[in-house]
Design an enzyme around this catalytic site. Structure first.
Site, PDB file in Angstrom:
ATOM      1  N   HIS A  59       0.821  -1.219   0.000  1.00  0.00           N
ATOM      2  CA  HIS A  59       0.000   0.000   0.000  1.00  0.00           C
ATOM      3  C   HIS A  59       0.851   1.263   0.000  1.00  0.00           C
ATOM      4  O   HIS A  59       1.941   1.317   0.568  1.00  0.00           O
ATOM      5  CB  HIS A  59      -1.038  -0.001   1.126  1.00  0.00           C
ATOM      6  CG  HIS A  59      -0.509   0.110   2.525  1.00  0.00           C
ATOM      7  ND1 HIS A  59      -0.277   1.319   3.125  1.00  0.00           N
ATOM      8  CD2 HIS A  59      -0.217  -0.820   3.461  1.00  0.00           C
ATOM      9  CE1 HIS A  59       0.140   1.114   4.374  1.00  0.00           C
ATOM     10  NE2 HIS A  59       0.198  -0.174   4.599  1.00  0.00           N
ATOM     11  N   ASP A 161       5.767   2.171   7.356  1.00  0.00           N
ATOM     12  CA  ASP A 161       4.465   1.570   7.014  1.00  0.00           C
ATOM     13  C   ASP A 161       3.798   2.499   6.003  1.00  0.00           C
ATOM     14  O   ASP A 161       3.251   3.513   6.388  1.00  0.00           O
ATOM     15  CB  ASP A 161       3.629   1.420   8.279  1.00  0.00           C
ATOM     16  CG  ASP A 161       2.240   0.871   7.999  1.00  0.00           C
ATOM     17  OD1 ASP A 161       1.985   0.443   6.872  1.00  0.00           O
ATOM     18  OD2 ASP A 161       1.405   0.893   8.935  1.00  0.00           O
ATOM     19  N   GLU A 191      -5.178   1.810   2.190  1.00  0.00           N
ATOM     20  CA  GLU A 191      -5.126   0.615   3.044  1.00  0.00           C
ATOM     21  C   GLU A 191      -5.463   0.959   4.480  1.00  0.00           C
ATOM     22  O   GLU A 191      -6.188   0.248   5.160  1.00  0.00           O
ATOM     23  CB  GLU A 191      -3.729  -0.016   2.977  1.00  0.00           C
ATOM     24  CG  GLU A 191      -3.618  -1.373   3.681  1.00  0.00           C
ATOM     25  CD  GLU A 191      -3.169  -1.310   5.136  1.00  0.00           C
ATOM     26  OE1 GLU A 191      -3.138  -2.367   5.776  1.00  0.00           O
ATOM     27  OE2 GLU A 191      -2.859  -0.218   5.646  1.00  0.00           O
ATOM     28  N   HIS A 300       2.949   3.028  13.208  1.00  0.00           N
ATOM     29  CA  HIS A 300       1.987   4.131  13.282  1.00  0.00           C
ATOM     30  C   HIS A 300       2.460   5.232  14.228  1.00  0.00           C
ATOM     31  O   HIS A 300       1.669   5.821  14.966  1.00  0.00           O
ATOM     32  CB  HIS A 300       0.582   3.635  13.664  1.00  0.00           C
ATOM     33  CG  HIS A 300      -0.072   2.875  12.546  1.00  0.00           C
ATOM     34  ND1 HIS A 300      -1.391   2.479  12.569  1.00  0.00           N
ATOM     35  CD2 HIS A 300       0.434   2.437  11.364  1.00  0.00           C
ATOM     36  CE1 HIS A 300      -1.665   1.830  11.444  1.00  0.00           C
ATOM     37  NE2 HIS A 300      -0.565   1.784  10.703  1.00  0.00           N
TER      38      HIS A 300
HETATM   39 CO    CO Z   1      -0.409   0.742   8.820  1.00  0.00          CO
HETATM   40 ZN    ZN Z   2       0.686  -1.014   6.469  1.00  0.00          ZN
END
Ligand code: CO
Ligand code: ZN
Length: 326
Positions: A59, A161, A191, A300
């Site tokens: 993503h 991420d 995503e 995150h």
């Molecule tokens: Co994530």
């Molecule tokens: Zn991810």
């Protein structure tokens, strides 16, 4: 790792992926791929072949916030774009699309009692609603301000991420030698808000097999939740997360490839959180799906932490999966 730095430094929360899309499109075209884009904003790079349709996915988007309301004193209320850890947001820096920097503040007493997003605001130093609205309007998005740092084999940055996953796909695309597969590399949108882009992209392709490349948590920091995955332990081969039971044959093939290629690898079972593998698996009448994950600590957050050896192991495994006769 210059490319990874560039990818992480690009700001692209879910639904606002334009900038990262342009960079990845250009990289894929440089490598000689046919590139298209779907209505949700996923990039699809195709390497035609006569064999099975195999979809590799990573993503594009990152988590962020969205301004919802600006009060008379110029404080900006916001909502979450993706899965934020509300308790950890206090005093963090965010950057809006036009470069405006803000600090997340909290209604301190009530936030201590109940850490809710409604008790938080962004402070851009404005003294009134009018002053604030010159820089930020409701509907504007922002991401964490977290610069890219490399020390030895350690990388610390925002948006590993999943720019680390995008990097893995691009590097594998560059290194593939012979493949009989009909290969689709999908850089999927949205995503973080519910595995959305991967779903429409998979519907358009209807692959026989799919592998999602994303980050995974680790279980190796002081007194954290137990988990098999360790930083530096190599490519994590997904067995399950809360969106997917991976196709067991895909798991077996990936393990076998890792063994024959002498690629460091480990087993991933992620109790919390889903991946695009889940959305792809449930597309059409179903897709055999699995995942290859990059171990990342502090997911995150503005300071996600990864290891370059793990990233290299993932590149090699994705490359081998592309060359494998499915
Ligand atoms: Co994530
Ligand atoms: Zn991810």
């Amino acid at each position: 790792m210059k490319l990874l730095k560039r990818l992480t430094e690009t700001d692209a929360p879910s639904g606002r992926e334009g900038e990262i899309r342009n960079i990845i499109k250009a990289e894929a075209q440089k490598l000689g791929y046919e590139v298209s884009e779907d209505a949700l904003g996923s990039i699809i790079a195709h390497r035609p072949g006569k064999g099975r349709k195999v979809m590799l996915d990573a993503h594009l988007d990152e988590i962020g916030i969205i301004a919802t309301y600006i009060d008379d004193n110029g404080f900006i209320r916001f909502g979450a774009v993706g899965g934020l850890y509300i308790k950890e947001l206090h005093k963090r820096r965010v950057r809006f699309e036009n470069g405006t920097i803000g600090v997340i503040g909290a209604e301190e007493k009530s936030f201590d009692e109940k850490a809710e997003i409604s008790k938080l605001y962004v402070d851009i130093g404005a003294r009134s609603k009018r002053e604030a609205e010159k820089l930020v309007k409701p509907g504007d998005t922002a991401v964490f301000d977290g610069s890219f740092r490399k020390q030895g084999s350690t990388i610390i940055s925002k948006a590993l991420d999943n720019r680390a996953g995008c990097y893995v796909l691009l590097k594998a695309m560059e290194q593939i030698k012979k493949s009989g597969n009909d290969l689709y590399f999908v850089f999927s949108s949205q995503e973080e808000v519910g595995l959305r882009g991967a779903k429409t992209a998979a519907f358009g392709i209807m692959p026989d097999y799919a592998i999602a490349v994303d980050v995974t948590d680790t279980g190796d920091t002081p007194s954290c939740e137990v988990m098999e995955v360790k930083l530096g332990g190599g490519a994590a081969i997904k067995v399950m997360d809360n969106s997917v039971m991976c196709d067991i044959n895909v798991v077996r093939v990936l393990r076998k490839l890792a063994e024959t290629g002498k690629i460091p690898h480990q087993t991933e079972i992620m109790a919390d959180g889903g991946t695009d593998a889940g959305a792809i698996a449930l597309t059409g009448s179903g897709v055999r799906a699995g995942g290859i994950s990059i171990p990342v600590r502090y997911i995150h957050s503005p300071s996600e932490l990864a290891n370059t050896e793990d990233i290299k192991a993932c590149v090699k495994l994705v490359k081998m999966a592309c060359e494998y006769n499915w």
